[in-house]
Design a protein around this motif. Structure first.
Motif, PDB file in Angstrom:
ATOM      1  N   SER A 236     -50.307  98.707  10.889  1.00  0.00           N
ATOM      2  CA  SER A 236     -49.798  98.305   9.581  1.00  0.00           C
ATOM      3  C   SER A 236     -49.066  96.982   9.695  1.00  0.00           C
ATOM      4  O   SER A 236     -48.577  96.622  10.767  1.00  0.00           O
ATOM      5  CB  SER A 236     -48.886  99.383   8.991  1.00  0.00           C
ATOM      6  N   GLY A 237     -49.009  96.272   8.595  1.00  0.00           N
ATOM      7  CA  GLY A 237     -48.362  94.973   8.551  1.00  0.00           C
ATOM      8  C   GLY A 237     -48.518  94.376   7.170  1.00  0.00           C
ATOM      9  O   GLY A 237     -48.645  95.100   6.182  1.00  0.00           O
ATOM     10  N   SER A 238     -48.577  93.050   7.107  1.00  0.00           N
ATOM     11  CA  SER A 238     -48.687  92.376   5.817  1.00  0.00           C
ATOM     12  C   SER A 238     -50.151  92.209   5.412  1.00  0.00           C
ATOM     13  O   SER A 238     -51.058  92.302   6.240  1.00  0.00           O
ATOM     14  CB  SER A 238     -48.006  91.011   5.879  1.00  0.00           C
ATOM     15  N   LEU A 239     -50.358  91.953   4.142  1.00  0.00           N
ATOM     16  CA  LEU A 239     -51.717  91.787   3.627  1.00  0.00           C
ATOM     17  C   LEU A 239     -52.453  90.643   4.315  1.00  0.00           C
ATOM     18  O   LEU A 239     -53.657  90.721   4.536  1.00  0.00           O
ATOM     19  CB  LEU A 239     -51.680  91.521   2.116  1.00  0.00           C
ATOM     20  N   SER A 240     -51.728  89.615   4.687  1.00  0.00           N
ATOM     21  CA  SER A 240     -52.373  88.454   5.308  1.00  0.00           C
ATOM     22  C   SER A 240     -52.862  88.731   6.731  1.00  0.00           C
ATOM     23  O   SER A 240     -53.614  87.951   7.285  1.00  0.00           O
ATOM     24  CB  SER A 240     -51.408  87.267   5.330  1.00  0.00           C
TER      25      SER A 240
ATOM     26  N   ARG B 260     -56.400 102.693   9.155  1.00  0.00           N
ATOM     27  CA  ARG B 260     -56.627 103.772  10.120  1.00  0.00           C
ATOM     28  C   ARG B 260     -58.118 103.848  10.385  1.00  0.00           C
ATOM     29  O   ARG B 260     -58.914 103.800   9.451  1.00  0.00           O
ATOM     30  CB  ARG B 260     -56.108 105.095   9.583  1.00  0.00           C
ATOM     31  N   VAL B 261     -58.481 103.971  11.660  1.00  0.00           N
ATOM     32  CA  VAL B 261     -59.893 104.058  12.037  1.00  0.00           C
ATOM     33  C   VAL B 261     -60.126 105.264  12.935  1.00  0.00           C
ATOM     34  O   VAL B 261     -59.216 105.735  13.608  1.00  0.00           O
ATOM     35  CB  VAL B 261     -60.380 102.771  12.752  1.00  0.00           C
ATOM     36  N   TRP B 262     -61.364 105.762  12.926  1.00  0.00           N
ATOM     37  CA  TRP B 262     -61.784 106.872  13.776  1.00  0.00           C
ATOM     38  C   TRP B 262     -63.064 106.477  14.485  1.00  0.00           C
ATOM     39  O   TRP B 262     -63.975 105.914  13.863  1.00  0.00           O
ATOM     40  CB  TRP B 262     -62.043 108.130  12.954  1.00  0.00           C
ATOM     41  N   MET B 263     -63.154 106.807  15.752  1.00  0.00           N
ATOM     42  CA  MET B 263     -64.377 106.604  16.502  1.00  0.00           C
ATOM     43  C   MET B 263     -65.219 107.883  16.370  1.00  0.00           C
ATOM     44  O   MET B 263     -64.735 108.918  15.931  1.00  0.00           O
ATOM     45  CB  MET B 263     -64.063 106.315  17.974  1.00  0.00           C
TER      46      MET B 263
ATOM     47  N   VAL C 129     -57.118  95.306  11.684  1.00  0.00           N
ATOM     48  CA  VAL C 129     -58.348  96.045  11.999  1.00  0.00           C
ATOM     49  C   VAL C 129     -58.560  96.037  13.507  1.00  0.00           C
ATOM     50  O   VAL C 129     -58.806  97.085  14.119  1.00  0.00           O
ATOM     51  CB  VAL C 129     -59.578  95.442  11.275  1.00  0.00           C
ATOM     52  N   ASP C 130     -58.446  94.867  14.124  1.00  0.00           N
ATOM     53  CA  ASP C 130     -58.626  94.760  15.575  1.00  0.00           C
ATOM     54  C   ASP C 130     -57.630  95.627  16.331  1.00  0.00           C
ATOM     55  O   ASP C 130     -57.981  96.304  17.304  1.00  0.00           O
ATOM     56  CB  ASP C 130     -58.478  93.304  16.030  1.00  0.00           C
ATOM     57  N   LYS C 131     -56.382  95.634  15.869  1.00  0.00           N
ATOM     58  CA  LYS C 131     -55.335  96.426  16.532  1.00  0.00           C
ATOM     59  C   LYS C 131     -55.620  97.930  16.404  1.00  0.00           C
ATOM     60  O   LYS C 131     -55.491  98.678  17.372  1.00  0.00           O
ATOM     61  CB  LYS C 131     -53.979  96.087  15.906  1.00  0.00           C
ATOM     62  N   ALA C 132     -56.027  98.371  15.211  1.00  0.00           N
ATOM     63  CA  ALA C 132     -56.332  99.794  14.997  1.00  0.00           C
ATOM     64  C   ALA C 132     -57.524 100.224  15.840  1.00  0.00           C
ATOM     65  O   ALA C 132     -57.513 101.300  16.452  1.00  0.00           O
ATOM     66  CB  ALA C 132     -56.595 100.060  13.513  1.00  0.00           C
ATOM     67  N   VAL C 133     -58.557  99.379  15.906  1.00  0.00           N
ATOM     68  CA  VAL C 133     -59.739  99.700  16.717  1.00  0.00           C
ATOM     69  C   VAL C 133     -59.358  99.760  18.194  1.00  0.00           C
ATOM     70  O   VAL C 133     -59.785 100.668  18.916  1.00  0.00           O
ATOM     71  CB  VAL C 133     -60.875  98.683  16.457  1.00  0.00           C
TER      72      VAL C 133
ATOM     73  N   ALA D  36     -63.167 104.571   8.494  1.00  0.00           N
ATOM     74  CA  ALA D  36     -61.952 103.774   8.319  1.00  0.00           C
ATOM     75  C   ALA D  36     -61.368 104.005   6.937  1.00  0.00           C
ATOM     76  O   ALA D  36     -62.089 104.330   5.987  1.00  0.00           O
ATOM     77  CB  ALA D  36     -62.254 102.290   8.513  1.00  0.00           C
ATOM     78  N   GLU D  37     -60.042 103.828   6.834  1.00  0.00           N
ATOM     79  CA  GLU D  37     -59.321 103.869   5.567  1.00  0.00           C
ATOM     80  C   GLU D  37     -58.382 102.674   5.524  1.00  0.00           C
ATOM     81  O   GLU D  37     -57.769 102.329   6.532  1.00  0.00           O
ATOM     82  CB  GLU D  37     -58.480 105.141   5.441  1.00  0.00           C
TER      83      GLU D  37
END
Length: 167
Positions: free
Chosen positions: A71-75, A59-62, A81-85, A26-27
């Motif tokens: 991407s979105g806001s810091l909050s 960004r995540v890689w399996m 993370v859930d959306k990228a996964v 992940a990054e």
């Protein structure tokens, strides 16, 4: 007046969360900025307005090369993370996908603070717009300016990944 910087230590839990959700790598990149803007309409020059914002990109890689990003806001960190996964889980495997190999970086990362930032005042910003408007309107009688925008911005970024890069 300097904005507080986003620290990479704040981002490390997001990388760990991605790993716990099944990502092999992940990054996370966080950015925050503050700046100034002056807009003219014809010969009317608006006041200097302050601008600011922030963003977070993950960004995540399996293990099999599937990847996903959000991407979105810091909050929104955990939700991103859930959306990228989830995107990675539904992606097509790729033997060539994965985080880019990176060289070791010096602790503290890179910094390019422009020393002029503190010295530019609101009158200077307005002068830039005035000067451009005068240049255009004096160039030829058939040329009429409609809008000029001056904008400056100071940006802080933090980056962390599963390969140990922390900037």
């Amino acid at each position: 007046e300097h904005m507080p910087s986003i620290g990479y230590k704040q981002l490390k839990p997001l990388v760990e969360s991605a790993r716990l959700s099944g990502a092999a790598a992940a990054e996370v990149l966080a950015s925050s900025w503050a700046g100034n803007q002056v807009v003219s309409a014809g010969t009317r020059i608006g006041p200097v307005t302050r601008t600011s914002g922030q963003s977070l990109a993950i960004r995540v890689w399996m293990e099999d090369g599937r990847s996903g990003s959000a991407s979105g806001s810091l909050s929104q960190g955990g939700a991103l993370v859930d959306k990228a996964v989830a995107k990675a889980e539904s992606a097509t495997p790729s033997e060539f996908s994965g985080p880019v190999q990176r060289m070791r970086v010096a602790p503290g990362g890179l910094s390019t603070a422009d020393q002029r930032w503190e010295q530019i005042g609101d009158d200077d910003r307005i002068d830039v717009v005035n000067s451009n408007e005068r240049s255009v309107s004096s160039g030829h009688p058939s040329i009429h300016s409609t809008r000029f925008t001056y904008e400056d911005r100071e940006t802080f970024r933090a980056f962390v990944n599963t390969r140990g890069v922390e900037l």
